[in-house]
Write a protein that holds these residues in place. Sequence first.
Motif: not given
Lengths: 455, 154
Positions: A48, A408, B65, B68-69, B72
Amino acid sequence: MYRTDDEMLAVVYSRADAGRRRTRGRAVGAATAMTAVLVAVVLVVSTRSRDARVIATTPTATTSPEASTSSTSAPPPTTTSTVTSTVPRTKSLFEAPPVPITWKTIRPDGTMSRSTVSGIAAGPNGFVAVGRGVNGSGAQSRVWFSPDGEHWTEPDEALFAPLGYPIGYPFAIAATSERYLLTAIGPNPGLDGLGDTSVFESLDGQSWHRLANPPNTVGILAAGDRFYAPNPYGMLTSTDGQQWLPTNVTDREVTRMYGEPGRYFAQGFTRPNDEAVGRPVLQQSFDGITFTPVAGETLYGSKVFTPSGVVATEAKPCFGHNVDGPWVLRDDCGPDHGYFRYDEQEDRWNKLAQIEPGPGFPFEFMLAYAHQLVRIAEGTDARLRVWTSTNAIDWTPAGVDVEMGTNRNPAMSGLPGYAVGPLGIVAVVEVTLSPGRDEGPHTMVVVGRHQSNPD
Amino acid sequence: VERDFDEFFRASYPVARSVALRIVGSIPEAEDVAADAFAKALRRWSTVGSLPYREAWVLRVTTNGAIDVVRRSQRRRSLPVAENSSPETETRLALVSALAQLPRRQQEAVVLRHFADLTPPEVAASLGISVNTVKRHLQRGLAALRLQLDEEDL
């Protein structure tokens, strides 16, 4: 099956240790059971971090106007920068030539930098900002005053401290040329938000007193020489903060007011026949009390009064609103952003220019100052930029480019407020940079002032 | 410091896990994302711990987060969505993908309102902005989502 809170707390401490390369004794107890998890976590965190660095340094590929200005030369947000913007005078909406504006990007002194600003207004004596900050062991509501937008002080902390976090939520602030009013919502607002409102008044922005008979309101707005107190059932208006009259706005929820003495716009929502999907509505008034709907295309963006008429920015109506239930949207949404001028005789908005659609829906607003339009916008690349124009068609970058953080980055960022008055323009910017570049979120202020008297 | 953080964790972790679960759709991944968010908060506790909106801070970290998971996961499967995924999963993935395109403020407002089930005044308090501003962010955010999802209802 969920893991227990204790197990997860041990995981959290372990991960924090892995990130900081510190040793914490309490992580040892969970180490055996969590070894496999930790290995995976370290890999994930490492990946990350690499992803975040790549994204933070890769220019955004876009053709939008927001991206046409350079972002690589932006000043660091923890320093002060000064630039001067000028605009060409072609097909101007204004009667006088534009006066160059000097722009400063500063980090204010004192508590304001480390607080959350929720609103700002320009009044007779300067600027007043409201919000929440931390003082000692607890957070509390705060009020700041500045005569010039650059130097901020807290005039009467003790008066507002008891209203602060965690018992209240942020103040709203509004001002006319004569006075300031602010609202504070206490710990028991009730379902409609009207149960615990306090209203304070100030003539100079520094000395405040609580109104004995506040209007029934969830906030405070101002347009021209009038204050407006909206609530879910209607809207009151006052010129002095003492005597409040009902407007004929009874079935609409007003979110913004625009105006000058003798001409007012109320922007909000209506739900005819209690339909689930609210409709955006714009109404106008010449006495500030009796409003009639503006026909034709209803624009939801900023309204600016110019000598050539009212100019608006943004899109066609496409937003739905349901006060009591889930949000539902209308079918006529579209990325048709543009600048429009109101045709008084035809009662319609004529498009002046198109805003090229960019990625996402940047937050932006437009105002008039020193014989020119000023557009302040937060792009989806998390940068705040400013443009000026005299005709709403040709826009010139003002040289303001504030890095607000990356998309982000999950921490605070945004444009909590702006104000324009004779003393200048102040836009409040929340900034959070990537970890390691700064100690955390903070507030920046963009100040624009004309170089000479525009009048 | 640890006592303060522990209290914060016990009060806020279930909410963060719930928010993550609604995005990633799997309990282990939701726990992983939420724990990661709290670990980040702990590493910066000297700053985050004094924030008036620290729960909102960790919820936003959790949200990002979780997104993002999902991103991906989508990349690994060369998706938009896996062939054997359920309609519910497809909807969730499409929603998350669209959500990730929103500006941060809109994303935060939508997530706190509709994923964390906070009321508009609570969202306002969490983000440190006015209720009206929250509503504007929700209007814009949901409008953008609607455009991207092209569905009758969210």
